[in-house]
Design a protein around this motif. Structure first.
Motif, PDB file in Angstrom:
ATOM      1  N   ASP A   1      81.453 -34.904  10.358  1.00 46.12           N
ATOM      2  CA  ASP A   1      80.240 -35.723  10.257  1.00 46.12           C
ATOM      3  C   ASP A   1      79.232 -35.202  11.279  1.00 46.12           C
ATOM      4  O   ASP A   1      79.414 -35.369  12.483  1.00 46.12           O
ATOM      5  CB  ASP A   1      80.576 -37.186  10.529  1.00 46.12           C
ATOM      6  CG  ASP A   1      79.356 -38.100  10.459  1.00 46.12           C
ATOM      7  OD1 ASP A   1      78.246 -37.595  10.190  1.00 46.12           O
ATOM      8  OD2 ASP A   1      79.524 -39.314  10.692  1.00 46.12           O
ATOM      9  N   GLN A   2      78.174 -34.569  10.806  1.00 48.18           N
ATOM     10  CA  GLN A   2      77.179 -33.995  11.708  1.00 48.18           C
ATOM     11  C   GLN A   2      76.265 -35.046  12.324  1.00 48.18           C
ATOM     12  O   GLN A   2      75.356 -34.709  13.097  1.00 48.18           O
ATOM     13  CB  GLN A   2      76.352 -32.938  10.965  1.00 48.18           C
ATOM     14  CG  GLN A   2      77.170 -31.711  10.583  1.00 48.18           C
ATOM     15  CD  GLN A   2      77.904 -31.118  11.786  1.00 48.18           C
ATOM     16  OE1 GLN A   2      77.272 -30.742  12.773  1.00 48.18           O
ATOM     17  NE2 GLN A   2      79.233 -31.031  11.703  1.00 48.18           N
ATOM     18  N   THR A   3      76.469 -36.314  12.003  1.00 46.92           N
ATOM     19  CA  THR A   3      75.705 -37.391  12.641  1.00 46.92           C
ATOM     20  C   THR A   3      76.590 -38.256  13.534  1.00 46.92           C
ATOM     21  O   THR A   3      76.184 -39.356  13.930  1.00 46.92           O
ATOM     22  CB  THR A   3      75.016 -38.278  11.595  1.00 46.92           C
ATOM     23  OG1 THR A   3      76.015 -38.920  10.788  1.00 46.92           O
ATOM     24  CG2 THR A   3      74.103 -37.449  10.699  1.00 46.92           C
ATOM     25  N   ALA A   4      77.795 -37.784  13.837  1.00 48.35           N
ATOM     26  CA  ALA A   4      78.703 -38.565  14.689  1.00 48.35           C
ATOM     27  C   ALA A   4      78.081 -38.804  16.062  1.00 48.35           C
ATOM     28  O   ALA A   4      77.259 -38.019  16.544  1.00 48.35           O
ATOM     29  CB  ALA A   4      80.037 -37.837  14.839  1.00 48.35           C
ATOM     30  N   LEU A   5      78.474 -39.888  16.682  1.00 47.13           N
ATOM     31  CA  LEU A   5      78.025 -40.307  18.014  1.00 47.13           C
ATOM     32  C   LEU A   5      76.551 -40.700  18.030  1.00 47.13           C
ATOM     33  O   LEU A   5      75.826 -40.468  18.999  1.00 47.13           O
ATOM     34  CB  LEU A   5      78.303 -39.217  19.064  1.00 47.13           C
ATOM     35  CG  LEU A   5      79.756 -38.750  19.193  1.00 47.13           C
ATOM     36  CD1 LEU A   5      79.897 -37.723  20.304  1.00 47.13           C
ATOM     37  CD2 LEU A   5      80.704 -39.923  19.425  1.00 47.13           C
ATOM     38  N   THR A   6      76.105 -41.303  16.943  1.00 46.95           N
ATOM     39  CA  THR A   6      74.729 -41.811  16.873  1.00 46.95           C
ATOM     40  C   THR A   6      74.696 -43.304  16.561  1.00 46.95           C
ATOM     41  O   THR A   6      73.705 -43.807  16.033  1.00 46.95           O
ATOM     42  CB  THR A   6      73.910 -41.040  15.826  1.00 46.95           C
ATOM     43  OG1 THR A   6      74.555 -41.164  14.543  1.00 46.95           O
ATOM     44  CG2 THR A   6      73.752 -39.587  16.208  1.00 46.95           C
TER      45      THR A   6
END
Length: 660
Positions: free
Chosen positions: A475-480
């Motif tokens: 997931d390239q949007t993790a930690l958002t």
């Protein structure tokens, strides 16, 4: 810290611990379970805890302790550095014997050409014997209480990559307090600093440890008339290491020297770590026995100037022996809360030395980024309900059996600002800093700002953990801010195997690979604060370096100009984020007992506080980290919280966290 024969393939450095863990039951979002305990109306609470007697070490006591330890060191022909602290971390005396082995940081780092390089790793770095002995003494003092006595050998057992650590335990989960070694950091904004006489005034209260907590045997708590009053730490062999095999008994000179020092100030036998079990394993306290010691020598005048000298330590003491401060007095920085400060008459708070509460209950400071910050009434409800759950909970690490849990509870907003800290009177002191680390950790990683703040850290290694996490989650949007992470979830991600303990599996995204992992190279946790620790160590050696700032990490500041991780992160259980209508508004951290007890107190504290005020909640079940399935084998879920079996003293209820 260099490789010790005791650690075989591991190189090491600081290590240590904090609370201890127990068994577990269900996760926080399971179904089909009984409801958790209903919130109690805010009636006038009764007193359930007693404060420890106000004992302290006198100058004569410290002289005797040092003389006894130095006499044993002399008999063993092992010149040693001996440090003595009080319960709140004041350094009462440091004695360095002639010929003591000492390895400074400066020569090591100059050879590497990295004195000003934030990419330098702490792994394999030599440490000064003086600051190592102080960290050992603080470990004994901070991990202990009137219900448990833990040594630095105990710490060694519970922070390693397998529990219990031994050659035949590969495949077992990491120690329950893996990561606690990186608490009490020299950059912590909570732990206070010694300032020389004539300098500016400083807050009193718990002092920092130069290397965090230690797991090298040779650190013990000190008791006087059965009351915890401080700790002793000894360095003699030059190896700041740990014991990787609890199956055998070691002949350990440092431990023997420290054991000699504490004669007359030993912990009650009924509460030493070897009377306490965790996950079916009995903890270790000491491999040396009183029968191993030479005849005691108690005359300090006979050793001062002859076999060694008292020394001043930059940032820690002026040289001459001083008396300890009785814990629970205003001068100690810990005292009973007033009725206006907290509803429970037996609660303790941190004080500033002039009668003021260092962390009074208040509302959130993050109005610029949160539409409806936590109010003071909501903060109070959460802290009171968490305290109420603690007072009903059966302790994991205290003796006698069926004692009440005693912990520290910290609450923060999304800036990491403290909205209140309360604690039971006899909770171990390490939990003060650790509970705040946990509260900040869960809030940070659950927030929309986590990835960008890590990417903006000037150390490229830190930014690299964001890439690793996004690959791990696919997931390239993790930690958002999409997911809510409990402290247990972050621990899952920070272990050298995922799932934890399964040999042959790759590491979690916040950890190092097992072949590069050791307690001084845990991964993201260390990368965030390594430059702070190295700078401080050089400062204590008297080199031309300023002390580290009183805010850890190099991530950019929050809107209030404070770093959100101002005392570092923590990677073991005992904290959850707090939401309002699905929007993150803060986090709670709990530390001081078993990790499952810490989990339960934080989770149910929020649940019951929310039921009381009707405006906030735990994370919505559909965004909790235990809904994330990692494609390992048939699929592995992260954990969110884990609550203990038979958790309460006043009811037989089970599964207290399930279904909530």
């Amino acid at each position: 810290m260099r490789v010790s024969p005791r650690v075989a393939s591991l190189s090491i450095a600081l290590l240590l611990l904090g609370s201890c863990g127990g068994g577990g039951s269900g996760s926080g979002s399971g179904g089909g379970a009984t409801a958790g305990p209903a919130p109690t109306p805010p009636a006038t609470p009764t007193t359930l805890y007693s404060a420890p007697a106000q004992e302290s070490l006198s100058v004569a006591d410290v002289q005797r302790i040092i003389a006894q330890a130095a006499g044993e060191a002399d008999a063993r022909r092992r010149p040693a550095t001996i440090a003595v602290t009080d319960r709140v971390g004041n350094v009462l005396g440091v004695f360095v014997m002639n010929g003591t082995i000492n390895r400074s940081l400066t020569s090591r780092l100059t050879a590497l050409g990295v004195l000003n390089d934030v990419d330098v790793d702490l792994q394999g770095t030599n440490v000064d014997s003086v600051i190592a002995s102080i960290s050992k003494a603080l470990t004994g003092a901070y991990l202990s209480s009137g219900g448990n006595a833990f040594s630095s050998r105990t710490a060694s057992m519970i922070v390693q990559s397998n529990f219990p650590p031994a050659p035949n335990t590969v495949g077992l989960e990491s120690g329950p307090l893996s990561g606690v070694q990186f608490s009490q950091l020299p950059c912590s904004d909570l732990n206070t600093r010694f300032l020389p006489a004539g300098g500016p005034a400083a807050f009193i209260g718990p002092k920092r440890a130069p290397l965090g907590l230690a797991a090298d045997p040779g650190g013990f708590p000190l008791y006087k008339n059965g009351v915890l009053v401080g700790g002793i730490g000894v360095m003699a062999d030059g190896d700041y290491a740990f014991d990787s095999n609890v199956v055998d008994l070691q002949i350990d000179d440092e431990e023997a020297i420290a054991l000699a020092g504490l004669q007359g100030f030993a912990a009650p036998d009924s509460i030493t770590a070897d009377k306490i079990t965790v996950d079916g394993a009995t903890l270790r306290y000491s491999d040396m026995r009183v029968t191993d010691l030479s005849p005691l020598k108690t005359d300090f005048a006979a050793i001062q100037g002859r076999i060694g000298l008292l020394v001043a330590v930059t940032g820690y003491n002026n040289g001459p022996i001083i008396a300890g401060t009785p814990y629970g007095t205003e001068a100690s920085g810990y005292r009973f809360a007033t009725s206006a400060e907290f509803a429970f008459p037996d609660a303790f708070v941190l004080s500033n030395g002039s009668g003021g509460n260092r962390y009074p209950i208040r509302g959130g400071t993050d109005a610029g980024s949160v539409a409806q910050p936590l109010t003071a009434a909501e903060s109070r409800a959460i802290l009171e309900e968490a305290y109420r759950i603690m007072s009903r909970s059966r302790a994991q690490i205290r003796r006698p059996l069926d004692s009440r849990a005693q912990v520290t509870i910290s609450l923060v907003d999304t800036n990491g600002s403290v909205l209140g800290i309360v604690r039971a009177p006899d909770a171990p002191l390490f939990g003060t800093d650790v509970s705040l680390q946990k509260a900040r950790t869960v809030t940070f990683f659950s927030g929309p700002f986590a990835a960008q703040q890590l990417i903006d850290n000037p150390d490229a290694e830190v930014a690299g953990y964001v890439t690793r996490a996004r690959t791990f989650f696919n997931d390239q949007t993790a930690l958002t801010g999409k997911w809510a992470f409990g402290a247990r979830s972050i621990g899952n991600l920070a272990r050298p195997h995922f799932p934890d303990g399964e040999a042959g599996r790759p590491e979690g995204p916040f950890s190092r690979p097992i072949e590069d992992f050791n307690p001084f190279a845990t991964g993201l946790q260390v990368a965030l604060i390594k430059s702070n620790v190295l700078q401080h160590a050089l400062f204590t050696e008297g080199k031309p370096f300023n002390d580290t700032a009183q805010q850890c990490t190099l991530i950019p500041p929050a809107p209030n100009n404070q770093r959100r991780l101002a005392n570092g992160i923590q990677i073991f259980s005992g904290g959850v984020p707090i939401y309002r209508g699905g929007v993150l508004v803060g986090g709670i951290g709990v530390s001081g007992d078993g990790i499952d007890q810490d989990d339960m107190i934080s989770f149910l504290g929020v649940h019951n506080g929310a039921a009381r005020v009707g405006s906030i909640s735990n994370a919505p079940a559909n965004i909790r980290a235990d809904q994330i399935v990692i494609p390992v084998g048939a699929g592995v879920r992260l954990r969110y919280v884990n609550c203990p079996f038979a958790p309460f003293l006043d009811t037989n209820d089970q599964n207290a966290c399930q279904g909530l």
